[in-house]
Scaffold this motif. Structure first.
Motif, PDB file in Angstrom:
ATOM      1  N   HIS A   9       0.194  -1.111  -0.270  1.00 25.77           N
ATOM      2  CA  HIS A   9      -0.223   0.316   0.068  1.00 25.77           C
ATOM      3  C   HIS A   9       0.864   1.227  -0.312  1.00 25.77           C
ATOM      4  O   HIS A   9       1.617   1.891   0.676  1.00 25.77           O
ATOM      5  CB  HIS A   9      -0.626   0.046   1.620  1.00 25.77           C
ATOM      6  CG  HIS A   9      -2.106   1.198   1.285  1.00 25.77           C
ATOM      7  ND1 HIS A   9      -3.382   1.108   0.366  1.00 25.77           N
ATOM      8  CD2 HIS A   9      -1.883   2.653   1.235  1.00 25.77           C
ATOM      9  CE1 HIS A   9      -3.304   2.294   0.771  1.00 25.77           C
ATOM     10  NE2 HIS A   9      -2.678   3.318   1.019  1.00 25.77           N
ATOM     11  N   GLU A  10       0.978   1.536  -1.521  1.00 24.31           N
ATOM     12  CA  GLU A  10       1.533   3.550  -1.515  1.00 24.31           C
ATOM     13  C   GLU A  10       0.998   5.105  -1.066  1.00 24.31           C
ATOM     14  O   GLU A  10      -0.447   4.426  -1.278  1.00 24.31           O
ATOM     15  CB  GLU A  10       2.147   2.657  -2.509  1.00 24.31           C
ATOM     16  CG  GLU A  10       2.856   4.583  -3.313  1.00 24.31           C
ATOM     17  CD  GLU A  10       3.636   4.283  -5.056  1.00 24.31           C
ATOM     18  OE1 GLU A  10       4.514   4.971  -4.448  1.00 24.31           O
ATOM     19  OE2 GLU A  10       3.159   3.195  -5.623  1.00 24.31           O
ATOM     20  N   TYR A  11       1.576   5.076   0.005  1.00 23.99           N
ATOM     21  CA  TYR A  11       0.891   6.021   0.723  1.00 23.99           C
ATOM     22  C   TYR A  11       1.645   7.604  -0.594  1.00 23.99           C
ATOM     23  O   TYR A  11       2.869   7.427  -0.668  1.00 23.99           O
ATOM     24  CB  TYR A  11       1.194   6.803   1.593  1.00 23.99           C
ATOM     25  CG  TYR A  11       0.430   5.893   2.839  1.00 23.99           C
ATOM     26  CD1 TYR A  11      -0.734   5.891   3.496  1.00 23.99           C
ATOM     27  CD2 TYR A  11       1.422   4.498   3.302  1.00 23.99           C
ATOM     28  CE1 TYR A  11      -1.342   4.410   4.156  1.00 23.99           C
ATOM     29  CE2 TYR A  11       0.970   3.798   4.639  1.00 23.99           C
ATOM     30  CZ  TYR A  11      -0.094   3.693   4.978  1.00 23.99           C
ATOM     31  OH  TYR A  11      -0.906   3.446   5.702  1.00 23.99           O
ATOM     32  N   PRO A  12       0.652   8.620  -1.269  1.00 23.27           N
ATOM     33  CA  PRO A  12       0.989   9.418  -2.176  1.00 23.27           C
ATOM     34  C   PRO A  12       2.165  10.852  -1.153  1.00 23.27           C
ATOM     35  O   PRO A  12       1.123  11.083  -0.528  1.00 23.27           O
ATOM     36  CB  PRO A  12       0.119   9.341  -2.798  1.00 23.27           C
ATOM     37  CG  PRO A  12      -1.742   9.583  -2.267  1.00 23.27           C
ATOM     38  CD  PRO A  12      -0.793   8.313  -1.138  1.00 23.27           C
ATOM     39  N   ILE A  13       3.343  10.555  -1.876  1.00 26.61           N
ATOM     40  CA  ILE A  13       3.677  12.668  -1.406  1.00 26.61           C
ATOM     41  C   ILE A  13       3.106  13.362  -1.927  1.00 26.61           C
ATOM     42  O   ILE A  13       3.009  12.932  -3.625  1.00 26.61           O
ATOM     43  CB  ILE A  13       5.068  11.781  -1.329  1.00 26.61           C
ATOM     44  CG1 ILE A  13       5.214  10.837  -0.682  1.00 26.61           C
ATOM     45  CG2 ILE A  13       5.966  13.189  -0.801  1.00 26.61           C
ATOM     46  CD1 ILE A  13       4.760  10.777   0.820  1.00 26.61           C
ATOM     47  N   LYS A  14       3.494  14.298  -0.946  1.00 27.45           N
ATOM     48  CA  LYS A  14       3.246  15.596  -1.731  1.00 27.45           C
ATOM     49  C   LYS A  14       4.029  16.293  -2.514  1.00 27.45           C
ATOM     50  O   LYS A  14       5.109  16.423  -2.063  1.00 27.45           O
ATOM     51  CB  LYS A  14       2.194  16.784  -1.449  1.00 27.45           C
ATOM     52  CG  LYS A  14       1.223  16.738  -0.803  1.00 27.45           C
ATOM     53  CD  LYS A  14       1.043  17.936   0.716  1.00 27.45           C
ATOM     54  CE  LYS A  14      -0.571  17.118   1.241  1.00 27.45           C
ATOM     55  NZ  LYS A  14      -0.656  18.082   2.117  1.00 27.45           N
ATOM     56  N   VAL A  15       4.591  15.366  -4.100  1.00 26.44           N
ATOM     57  CA  VAL A  15       6.019  15.647  -4.277  1.00 26.44           C
ATOM     58  C   VAL A  15       6.121  17.489  -4.878  1.00 26.44           C
ATOM     59  O   VAL A  15       7.595  17.510  -4.163  1.00 26.44           O
ATOM     60  CB  VAL A  15       5.952  14.683  -6.102  1.00 26.44           C
ATOM     61  CG1 VAL A  15       7.402  15.367  -7.013  1.00 26.44           C
ATOM     62  CG2 VAL A  15       5.585  13.349  -5.577  1.00 26.44           C
ATOM     63  N   ALA A  16       5.350  18.514  -5.075  1.00 32.84           N
ATOM     64  CA  ALA A  16       5.476  19.778  -4.622  1.00 32.84           C
ATOM     65  C   ALA A  16       6.637  20.048  -3.890  1.00 32.84           C
ATOM     66  O   ALA A  16       7.821  20.836  -3.719  1.00 32.84           O
ATOM     67  CB  ALA A  16       5.018  20.549  -5.145  1.00 32.84           C
ATOM     68  N   LYS A  17       5.909  19.859  -2.666  1.00 32.51           N
ATOM     69  CA  LYS A  17       6.382  19.528  -0.943  1.00 32.51           C
ATOM     70  C   LYS A  17       7.676  19.355  -0.739  1.00 32.51           C
ATOM     71  O   LYS A  17       8.448  19.554  -0.247  1.00 32.51           O
ATOM     72  CB  LYS A  17       5.548  19.972  -0.184  1.00 32.51           C
ATOM     73  CG  LYS A  17       5.411  20.276   1.089  1.00 32.51           C
ATOM     74  CD  LYS A  17       4.465  19.736   1.634  1.00 32.51           C
ATOM     75  CE  LYS A  17       3.018  20.893   1.857  1.00 32.51           C
ATOM     76  NZ  LYS A  17       3.005  22.505   2.620  1.00 32.51           N
ATOM     77  N   PHE A  18       8.239  17.457  -1.112  1.00 35.77           N
ATOM     78  CA  PHE A  18       8.849  16.791  -0.684  1.00 35.77           C
ATOM     79  C   PHE A  18       9.819  16.909  -1.859  1.00 35.77           C
ATOM     80  O   PHE A  18      10.495  15.895  -2.059  1.00 35.77           O
ATOM     81  CB  PHE A  18       8.591  15.871  -0.667  1.00 35.77           C
ATOM     82  CG  PHE A  18       7.807  16.284   1.138  1.00 35.77           C
ATOM     83  CD1 PHE A  18       8.284  15.402   2.394  1.00 35.77           C
ATOM     84  CD2 PHE A  18       6.272  16.165   1.319  1.00 35.77           C
ATOM     85  CE1 PHE A  18       7.835  15.651   3.138  1.00 35.77           C
ATOM     86  CE2 PHE A  18       5.522  15.898   2.109  1.00 35.77           C
ATOM     87  CZ  PHE A  18       6.632  15.655   3.294  1.00 35.77           C
ATOM     88  N   SER A  19      10.416  18.245  -2.730  1.00 37.50           N
ATOM     89  CA  SER A  19      11.433  17.913  -3.541  1.00 37.50           C
ATOM     90  C   SER A  19      12.796  18.614  -3.017  1.00 37.50           C
ATOM     91  O   SER A  19      12.569  19.473  -1.685  1.00 37.50           O
ATOM     92  CB  SER A  19      11.201  18.698  -4.914  1.00 37.50           C
ATOM     93  OG  SER A  19      10.543  20.066  -4.260  1.00 37.50           O
ATOM     94  N   SER A  20      13.639  18.435  -3.172  1.00 38.26           N
ATOM     95  CA  SER A  20      14.664  18.532  -3.005  1.00 38.26           C
ATOM     96  C   SER A  20      15.156  18.758  -0.916  1.00 38.26           C
ATOM     97  O   SER A  20      14.788  19.429  -0.547  1.00 38.26           O
ATOM     98  CB  SER A  20      14.949  20.659  -3.177  1.00 38.26           C
ATOM     99  OG  SER A  20      16.544  20.940  -2.549  1.00 38.26           O
ATOM    100  N   VAL A  21      14.569  16.972  -0.896  1.00 39.25           N
ATOM    101  CA  VAL A  21      14.711  16.576   0.658  1.00 39.25           C
ATOM    102  C   VAL A  21      16.267  16.159   0.926  1.00 39.25           C
ATOM    103  O   VAL A  21      17.006  15.473   0.146  1.00 39.25           O
ATOM    104  CB  VAL A  21      13.688  15.813   0.878  1.00 39.25           C
ATOM    105  CG1 VAL A  21      14.053  15.095   2.696  1.00 39.25           C
ATOM    106  CG2 VAL A  21      12.248  16.435   0.257  1.00 39.25           C
ATOM    107  N   HIS A  22      17.184  16.807   1.922  1.00 39.58           N
ATOM    108  CA  HIS A  22      17.978  16.400   2.862  1.00 39.58           C
ATOM    109  C   HIS A  22      18.265  15.786   3.951  1.00 39.58           C
ATOM    110  O   HIS A  22      19.398  14.500   4.304  1.00 39.58           O
ATOM    111  CB  HIS A  22      18.577  17.319   2.347  1.00 39.58           C
ATOM    112  CG  HIS A  22      19.317  18.495   3.263  1.00 39.58           C
ATOM    113  ND1 HIS A  22      18.189  20.092   2.686  1.00 39.58           N
ATOM    114  CD2 HIS A  22      19.711  18.494   4.106  1.00 39.58           C
ATOM    115  CE1 HIS A  22      18.532  20.294   3.823  1.00 39.58           C
ATOM    116  NE2 HIS A  22      19.048  19.924   5.463  1.00 39.58           N
ATOM    117  N   HIS A  23      17.404  15.661   4.262  1.00 41.91           N
ATOM    118  CA  HIS A  23      16.664  15.290   5.413  1.00 41.91           C
ATOM    119  C   HIS A  23      15.457  14.726   5.960  1.00 41.91           C
ATOM    120  O   HIS A  23      13.908  16.063   5.696  1.00 41.91           O
ATOM    121  CB  HIS A  23      17.222  16.144   6.619  1.00 41.91           C
ATOM    122  CG  HIS A  23      16.910  15.607   8.073  1.00 41.91           C
ATOM    123  ND1 HIS A  23      15.594  15.535   8.833  1.00 41.91           N
ATOM    124  CD2 HIS A  23      18.325  15.139   8.672  1.00 41.91           C
ATOM    125  CE1 HIS A  23      16.166  14.646   9.943  1.00 41.91           C
ATOM    126  NE2 HIS A  23      17.670  13.917  10.025  1.00 41.91           N
TER     127      HIS A  23
END
Length: 190
Positions: free
Chosen positions: A128-142
């Motif tokens: 079961h995959e939880y969809p991430i808000k990609v626009a909010k979680f781009s450029s994540v280093h932590h």
């Protein structure tokens, strides 16, 4: 081959497996799991897709049902998906809050507004995959994951956390100090 989780949908595990490889881009030596019963067990649940159903490596909470993971990456990621395999009973987590780029987060700071949160369903197959808000979680280093509770057990258990996304090398460095001459002085260049 499809698997049905508690959400009632049929999921194709084969298609998902290739995409869930960000565990290779986690700085595992520096993963921090707060409130883990056995020290160092939190980092062991970030494993390959093929090993997601290996229930010999898991993390269990200590004093209460909360767990908090501080997950550093070896570069920048664009997070696109999340899969959680929890305990087989009431120890399965019920909610997770996600925070982007908040290094060294503690339980006191986890009361702040998360960047995204999910009510979790029982998923023993890890499909079961939880969809991430990609626009909010781009450029994540932590990435910080705060599991706030479970289905009624004293402790929370997690066997696998899968992360899907894209990785790029990080370009973080300190401030560079440069001096520029607006008008070169002839006396300075002899």
């Amino acid at each position: 081959m499809g698997h049905r989780c508690q959400c009632g949908e049929e999921h194709n595990a084969g298609e998902l497996g290739v995409q869930y490889n960000l565990f290779e881009k986690i700085d595992l030596q520096n993963v921090e799991c707060l409130n883990e019963l056995v020290e160092g067990s939190g980092a062991k649940i970030f494993k390959s897709w093929e090993d997601r159903l290996d229930h010999t490596k898991f993390v269990e909470s200590d004093v209460d049902e909360e767990l908090l993971f501080n997950i550093p990456f070896t570069g920048d990621i664009k997070l696109k998906g999340l899969i959680i395999v929890g305990g087989p009973d009431d120890s399965h987590p019920s909610e997770v809050k996600l925070y982007k780029n908040r290094e060294g987060m503690t339980f006191d700071e986890a009361g702040s507004e998360p960047d995204q949160k999910f009510e979790l369903i029982m998923d023993q197959y890890g499909v079961h995959e939880y969809p991430i808000k990609v626009a909010k979680f781009s450029s994540v280093h932590h990435l910080t994951l705060h599991f706030t509770g479970n289905r009624g057990a004293e402790r929370t258990r997690i066997d696998y956390i899968g992360l899907k996304g894209e990785w790029t090398p990080g370009h973080r460095h300190g401030v560079t100090i440069c001096t520029y001459e607006a008008l070169p002085q002839h006396k300075d260049h002899w």
